[in-house]
Write an enzyme that holds these catalytic residues in place. Structure first.
Site, PDB file in Angstrom:
ATOM      1  N   TRP A 102     -29.969 -22.780  -7.747  1.00 62.22           N
ATOM      2  CA  TRP A 102     -30.308 -22.737  -9.202  1.00 62.22           C
ATOM      3  C   TRP A 102     -29.147 -22.571 -10.016  1.00 62.22           C
ATOM      4  CZ3 TRP A 102     -33.555 -26.382  -8.730  1.00 62.22           C
ATOM      5  CH2 TRP A 102     -34.912 -26.791  -7.868  1.00 62.22           C
ATOM      6  N   ASP A 175     -33.842 -17.080 -15.807  1.00 63.83           N
ATOM      7  CA  ASP A 175     -34.570 -17.987 -14.700  1.00 63.83           C
ATOM      8  C   ASP A 175     -35.453 -16.825 -14.039  1.00 63.83           C
ATOM      9  OD1 ASP A 175     -35.677 -19.273 -12.792  1.00 63.83           O
ATOM     10  OD2 ASP A 175     -34.817 -21.251 -12.752  1.00 63.83           O
ATOM     11  N   LYS A 199     -44.928 -20.731  -7.444  1.00 68.10           N
ATOM     12  CA  LYS A 199     -44.201 -19.748  -6.602  1.00 68.10           C
ATOM     13  C   LYS A 199     -45.144 -18.356  -7.238  1.00 68.10           C
ATOM     14  CE  LYS A 199     -39.853 -21.542  -7.001  1.00 68.10           C
ATOM     15  NZ  LYS A 199     -39.696 -23.058  -6.116  1.00 68.10           N
TER      16      LYS A 199
HETATM   17  N1  PMP Z   1     -34.612 -21.878 -10.826  1.00 67.91           N
HETATM   18  C1  PMP Z   1     -35.535 -21.712  -9.740  1.00 67.91           C
HETATM   19  C2  PMP Z   1     -35.215 -19.838  -9.293  1.00 67.91           C
HETATM   20  C3  PMP Z   1     -36.094 -22.827  -7.935  1.00 67.91           C
HETATM   21  O1  PMP Z   1     -36.639 -22.172  -7.613  1.00 67.91           O
HETATM   22  C4  PMP Z   1     -36.584 -23.810  -8.763  1.00 67.91           C
HETATM   23  C5  PMP Z   1     -37.130 -24.234  -8.091  1.00 67.91           C
HETATM   24  N2  PMP Z   1     -37.283 -24.098  -6.780  1.00 67.91           N
HETATM   25  C6  PMP Z   1     -36.378 -23.879  -9.801  1.00 67.91           C
HETATM   26  C7  PMP Z   1     -35.634 -23.173 -11.070  1.00 67.91           C
HETATM   27  C8  PMP Z   1     -36.357 -25.756 -10.410  1.00 67.91           C
HETATM   28  O2  PMP Z   1     -37.580 -25.494 -10.680  1.00 67.91           O
HETATM   29  P1  PMP Z   1     -38.855 -26.998 -10.406  1.00 67.91           P
HETATM   30  O3  PMP Z   1     -38.893 -27.611  -9.389  1.00 67.91           O
HETATM   31  O4  PMP Z   1     -40.174 -26.449 -11.442  1.00 67.91           O
HETATM   32  O5  PMP Z   1     -38.242 -27.900 -11.893  1.00 67.91           O
END
Ligand code: PMP
Length: 363
Positions: A102, A175, A199
């Site tokens: 991420w 994030d 989550k």
């Molecule tokens: N950052 C993290 C730490 C994540 O776990 C996720 C999704 N699994 C995202 C960003 C991306 O999120 P989204 O699918 O809501 O765009």
């Protein structure tokens, strides 16, 4: 019906009490004759829901008055672009800490708008640890410092908040998609916090942003209107239609969290659940967790079986025991148990019992 325990990484398990309340209020919210889904976002009923959700969030997380709370859409992935578009101001560099997939995505997106300085990275060990702050090489000219507090895929979590010299004026951006509200955090240490809801907060569709007010109002030229935090802040997240139903469910989750003793209460539960699972992983050769002990996530627990030929059988038997969505991310394989706030202790206990029995029969 035997209970099912859902270990999905997201969208993920929600508190049963919340789903029951949503079911009871589905057709007629508080005598309004409407489902929340059917309400105008500007009507008095939904405005009350939105205000209460923000109020409860502020209280639970201890959000100071000089921070705005924004209820947005577009997922945390949109934030990968919104952060540089809004926080670069007149600078053209930003610091990023890379602890996994991420962070890497955030870095790639920011690279479209500025020069990214990867101030620290754990790519040398396949992202299985968090580089300590004395290993970071921060750029004094960076517009902000970005990190990912919990890597959902790798299961690597910052169990500490980086210390940034307040005199530098450089804001810390995080994030927190997969560990927000899982423990108490001092919000005043951050310039901006963002998280997708699916989550620990509620259903997919809502993206939460908490931003210090002085950072607003200086987007890069040509920033799309909907990507400008200030537009959303000035309009109380009602510049366009916010994700109303997701906000409502999040509001119910916040009330549930309060009943669980707030963030201190839920943190104690999260520690107990995580310890139970990691203790098992560490007690046998049959299973293995690749993450450094000090940086293990309380939310996402990745593990492998010593013999990967047994993976399919493990998943099949887990499922027939009511333990679902344990398959690891497609990029890493193995298993991953996501044990967010709403996963009951009994769910983890049942998983651990199953894992012990499986190991016993297949060792
Ligand atoms: N950052 C993290 C730490 C994540 O776990 C996720 C999704 N699994 C995202 C960003 C991306 O999120 P989204 O699918 O809501 O765009």
């Amino acid at each position: 019906m035997n209970p099912i325990y859902n270990f999905s990484a997201g969208p993920a398990v929600l508190p049963k009490e919340v789903l029951e309340q949503a079911r009871d209020e589905m057709l007629d919210w508080h005598g309004s004759g409407m489902s929340v889904m059917e309400m105008s976002h500007r009507g008095k009923e939904f405005m009350a829901i939105a205000e209460e959700t923000e109020h409860d969030l502020r209280e639970l997380a201890g959000i100071p008055q000089n921070y705005k709370v924004l209820f947005l859409q577009g997922g945390a992935s949109s934030q990968f672009a919104m952060v540089p578009l809004n926080l670069l101001h007149d600078k053209n560099k930003a610091d990023y800490i890379n602890t996994g997939q991420w962070s890497t995505k955030a870095i790639e997106e920011a690279g479209k708008y500025c020069t990214v300085n990867v101030a620290a990275s754990s790519s040398d060990a396949n992202f299985t640890y968090v580089p300590t702050q004395n290993q970071w090489h921060l750029d004094p000219e960076a517009a902000y410092i970005h990190y990912t507090s919990n890597e959902t895929i790798g299961g690597v979590e910052f169990n500490w908040v980086p210390k940034i010299d307040a005199n530098s004026g450089i804001p810390l951006v995080v994030d927190m998609s997969s560990d927000i509200l899982s423990r108490p955090v001092d919000i005043s240490q951050f310039g901006l916090i963002y998280a997708g809801a699916q989550k620990n907060l509620g259903p997919a569709g809502l993206t939460l942003v908490i931003i210090r007010e002085d950072l607003l109002g200086k987007p890069l030229a040509n920033t799309p209107t909907l990507f400008d935090y200030h537009i959303h802040a000035k309009n109380d997240s009602m510049y366009n239609t916010p994700p109303t139903y997701a906000m409502y469910i999040t509001g119910l989750v916040l009330k549930w969290l309060k009943q669980k003793g707030g963030l201190t209460g839920i943190e104690a539960m999260n520690i107990a659940k995580a310890n139970l699972l990691y203790d098992l992983l560490d007690s046998t050769e049959f299973y293995h967790c690749p993450v450094a002990k000090s940086d293990r996530s309380r939310m996402n627990v990745p593990f492998t079986l010593q013999n990967p030929a047994l993976d399919d059988e493990f998943l099949k038997q887990a499922k027939s025991n009511g333990l679902i969505q344990l398959k690891g991310h497609r990029s890493v394989g193995g298993m991953r148990a996501s044990i967010y706030n709403a996963m009951p202790f009994e769910g983890v206990a049942k998983l651990v019992t199953f894992m012990k029995e499986f190991a016993h029969h297949h060792a």
